[in-house]
Design an enzyme around this catalytic site. Structure first.
Site, PDB file in Angstrom:
ATOM      1  CG  HIS A   1      -1.638  -1.066   1.139  1.00 34.41           C
ATOM      2  ND1 HIS A   1      -3.165  -1.418   1.725  1.00 34.41           N
ATOM      3  CD2 HIS A   1      -2.405  -2.005   0.444  1.00 34.41           C
ATOM      4  CE1 HIS A   1      -4.077  -1.906   1.687  1.00 34.41           C
ATOM      5  NE2 HIS A   1      -4.000  -2.617   0.164  1.00 34.41           N
TER       6      HIS A   1
ATOM      7  NE  ARG B   1      -4.443   0.100  -0.672  1.00 30.16           N
ATOM      8  CZ  ARG B   1      -4.162   0.238  -1.675  1.00 30.16           C
ATOM      9  NH1 ARG B   1      -3.973  -1.097  -2.462  1.00 30.16           N
ATOM     10  NH2 ARG B   1      -3.174   0.253  -1.612  1.00 30.16           N
TER      11      ARG B   1
END
Length: 542
Positions: A25, A171
Site C-alpha cells: 500500500h 486502505r
C-alpha cells in the site's frame, strides 16, 4: 484451482503478510470508479440492467455448480475495471492501468501522497502527526485519529457511533492487522519528532516533521530490503538482482534512466502472492508469548474496532510474531475466497482469487507462460512439460480447466510454482518481484543510501539507520511488549532467532544525537542535557 488446504509455512510468521501488505500500500493502488456517496467501489454491477450499469463493470459469472456460492443462489460477483492511464510519452496503444500512488517506497502509508493531505494529517506543532489519545488515562500510547470526513469509505459500520481510522493511505482499515502496522509507523514518526525536538529545541514544526519523515522513510526502506525481501526472495535472488544492501558507506547506484513506476504484472499478480499466505484466523498472544484468542480473518476485514480496547493492539502484535503464516502455495483460505468483505448478517462475501484473475485480464497481462519466457525459464508447450515446476495434482487440475499451458493466468501459475531453495516463492514471481524492487531502489533519487543529494544523510546518520530493525520499532512503539525475537517475520528460535528483552543492547536504538544541529559554531556540551534522553551516553559516563 485454489482450494483451502491450510499447509503452513515452516518459519515465516503472519508478520510477513502484515509488512508485505503495508509495503504494497506504499506503492500500488489501482484507480477504479467510485460510488459517489461511500467512495467505495460501485456494487451495482450484477443487479442492474445493462443500461443502468457503471460503464466500468466487468462482473464475474459464478457457475451453477459452485460448491459454496450455489447454496446462496449467487450467480454473479461485482467487479469494476481499473481506469486507463496515460501511456508514457502520451502515445496511443494498449490500455495501461492507472496507479494512484508513487512507485517508490516513500511512506505515503504514513504521510499521504499530496502536500494538502499531509497537512491534514499533521498536528501543526512539534513536527507531530495528529493522533487519538484514547487511552491516555491508562498511560498507553495513542491510536490513529478517527476517520470523520467520509466515515463509510473502506469501512463496514454497524452503527453511526462507530468510526474507523485515518492514515496516509485510504486502505488503512482494510483489515485490522494492516491498521496495526499503520498505527506502529505513525507512533514511530511522533516518537522521532519528539526526540528530535529535545535535541534541537530551536527547530520549528516543519523542520521536525520533515526530518522525522525522512528517517521513517529510510527505516521502511531498510527493513524492507534487510528483513522482508531476504525471507521472501532468498539470498541468491537478492544477489542476482542487486538487492543486497551495503553494510557501510554510501551506495552510488542511482540511475536517472530507471523508471521506478510499478510493473503492471507486479501489482495485478506477482505481489498478490501474499494472498496465499493469509491465515484463516488472526491470533492474539500475551506478552508472555501465550495464545489468548483468535478471530476469523473475514470478521476483521474493514472492521478494525478491536483496537479501541486498551492493550489489544499489543496482543495482536504478539500474535503476528508468534502465529505461523500459511504456506506459499496454490491453497487459499476460504476466508478470502468465500467471505471477503462479507457484510454483517450475510453468509457469503466475495472471492479474492477470482478478483486476482480478473484484474490480470482487465490489465491485459500476458499469461504465466509468457512471463516464464521473459524470466529465462524453460517454456512448456504441454502440461506434462510443467512437471517439476509445480505439484502433479496442480498440473492435473489445470488440464481440466485450460486447453493449453499458455492459457494459464499469471497469478494462478505463479503461486502454484514450487519455491526456489531458500525462498518463499517460485522463480517466475521471484523474477517479477525482484525486478520491481531493483527499479524501486535504482530509480529513486531520494533512496536512503545515496550520497550527494539534498536529501542525503551524513555518513554517521546512515550508519545509525542501518541499525534499525522491525523488532526495535515494535519495542519502541508498543506498551506491554518486553521480549521479542530479533527478526519478527520469522518464528522465534533459540539459536538462529532468539527472543531478547527490548531493553537489552541486542536491539540497538538509533542514536539521534547524530542529528544534532548546532547552527553556527555553538557547540554545547549537550551530553549533560540529554542524560534522560539517551541511556547509551549514561553508560559511557559510568
Amino acid at each position: 484451482m485454489h482450494p483451502d488446504e491450510g499447509f503452513h509455512e515452516h518459519a515465516g510468521t503472519v508478520m510477513i503478510v502484515a509488512w508485505g501488505q503495508f509495503l504494497d500500500h506504499d506503492f500500488t493502488l489501482t484507480a477504479t470508479a467510485e460510488d459517489p456517496v461511500s467512495k467505495n467501489e460501485p456494487e451495482e454491477c450484477c443487479r442492474r440492467p445493462p443500461h443502468l450499469k457503471n460503464p466500468y463493470c466487468m462482473e464475474i459469472d459464478i457457475p451453477n455448480d459452485d460448491y459454496y456460492y450455489h447454496k446462496y443462489g449467487q450467480r454473479c460477483q461485482d467487479f469494476v475495471r481499473g481506469f486507463p492511464a496515460v501511456r508514457p510519452g502520451c502515445r496511443l496503444g494498449s490500455r495501461t492501468p492507472f496507479n494512484r500512488l508513487t512507485g517508490v517506497i516513500d511512506a505515503n502509508t504514513v504521510y499521504g501522497t499530496t502536500e494538502k493531505f499531509a497537512r491534514h494529517l499533521r498536528a501543526g506543532y512539534g513536527g507531530l502527526l495528529r493522533m487519538n489519545p484514547a487511552f491516555a488515562e491508562y498511560g498507553l500510547k495513542d491510536l490513529l485519529p478517527l476517520k470523520l470526513d467520509i466515515p463509510d469509505e473502506g469501512c463496514i459500520r454497524t452503527n453511526r457511533s462507530q468510526y474507523c481510522f485515518e492514515a496516509g493511505e485510504i486502505r488503512v482499515n482494510e483489515q485490522l492487522v494492516l491498521t496495526c502496522m499503520h498505527t506502529l509507523m505513525a507512533r514511530e514518526h511522533n516518537r522521532l519528532a519528539h526526540a528530535l525536538s529535545q535535541i534541537n529545541p530551536h527547530w520549528d514544526d516543519e523542520t521536525l516533521f520533515q526530518e522525522a519523515r525522512r528517517i521513517v522513510i529510510a527505516e521502511i526502506q531498510h527493513i524492507t530490503y534487510n528483513e522482508f525481501l531476504p525471507i521472501l526472495l532468498g539470498k541468491e535472488v537478492m544477489d542476482k538482482f542487486g538487492l543486497l544492501l551495503q553494510k557501510e558507506g554510501y551506495w552510488d547506484g542511482y540511475d536517472p534512466e530507471v523508471n521506478p513506476n510499478i510493473i503492471d504484472a507486479f501489482s495485478a499478480a506477482a505481489f498478490r502472492f501474499g494472498h496465499t499466505l493469509l491465515p484463516t484466523s488472526v491470533e492474539r498472544w500475551s506478552k508472555a508469548h501465550k495464545f489468548i484468542a483468535s478471530k476469523r480473518l473475514s470478521d476483521l476485514i474493514r472492521r478494525p474496532y478491536d483496537l479501541y480496547r486498551a492493550g489489544v493492539l499489543d496482543e495482536y502484535f504478539m500474535g503476528l510474531m508468534n502465529q505461523v503464516a500459511q504456506a506459499m502455495d496454490d491453497s487459499v483460505t476460504q476466508e478470502v475466497t468465500n467471505n471477503l468483505f462479507k457484510k454483517p448478517g450475510k453468509h457469503f462475501g466475495l472471492d479474492l482469487v477470482s478478483f486476482n484473475m480478473q484484474r490480470g485480464r482487465d490489465f491485459g497481462i500476458p499469461g504465466y507462460m509468457e512471463f516464464r519466457k521473459f524470466c529465462g525459464l524453460p517454456e512448456a508447450n504441454t502440461f506434462e512439460a510443467l512437471f517439476g515446476a509445480m505439484s502433479n495434482s496442480t498440473i492435473s487440475r489445470y488440464t481440466t480447466i485450460y486447453e493449453h499451458p499458455s492459457d494459464v493466468d499469471l497469478w494462478s501459475g505463479g503461486v502454484s510454482e514450487r519455491p526456489l531453495p531458500g525462498s518463499m516463492i517460485g522463480p517466475t514471481f521471484g523474477c517479477i518481484i525482484a525486478t520491481q524492487f531493483s527499479y524501486a531502489r535504482r530509480g529513486d533519487r531520494f533512496w536512503y543510501e545515496l550520497p550527494n543529494q539534498p536529501s542525503s544523510f551524513t555518513p554517521d546518520q546512515l550508519q545509525e539507520i542501518r541499525k534499525i530493525k522491525l523488532s526495535r520499532v515494535i519495542c519502541d512503539n508498543t506498551d506491554l511488549i518486553d521480549t521479542i525475537q530479533v527478526y519478527p517475520m520469522v518464528l522465534a528460535d533459540h539459536e538462529i532467532n532468539p527472543r531478547v528483552p527490548c531493553k537489552s543492547g541486542i536491539l540497538p536504538s538509533i542514536d539521534l544525537t547524530k542529528w544534532a544541529d548546532f547552527g553556527q559554531g555553538t557547540h554545547h556540551n549537550f551530553h549533560t542535557n540529554f542524560e534522560s534522553f539517551d541511556p547509551l551516553i549514561l553508560k559511557k559516563k559510568k
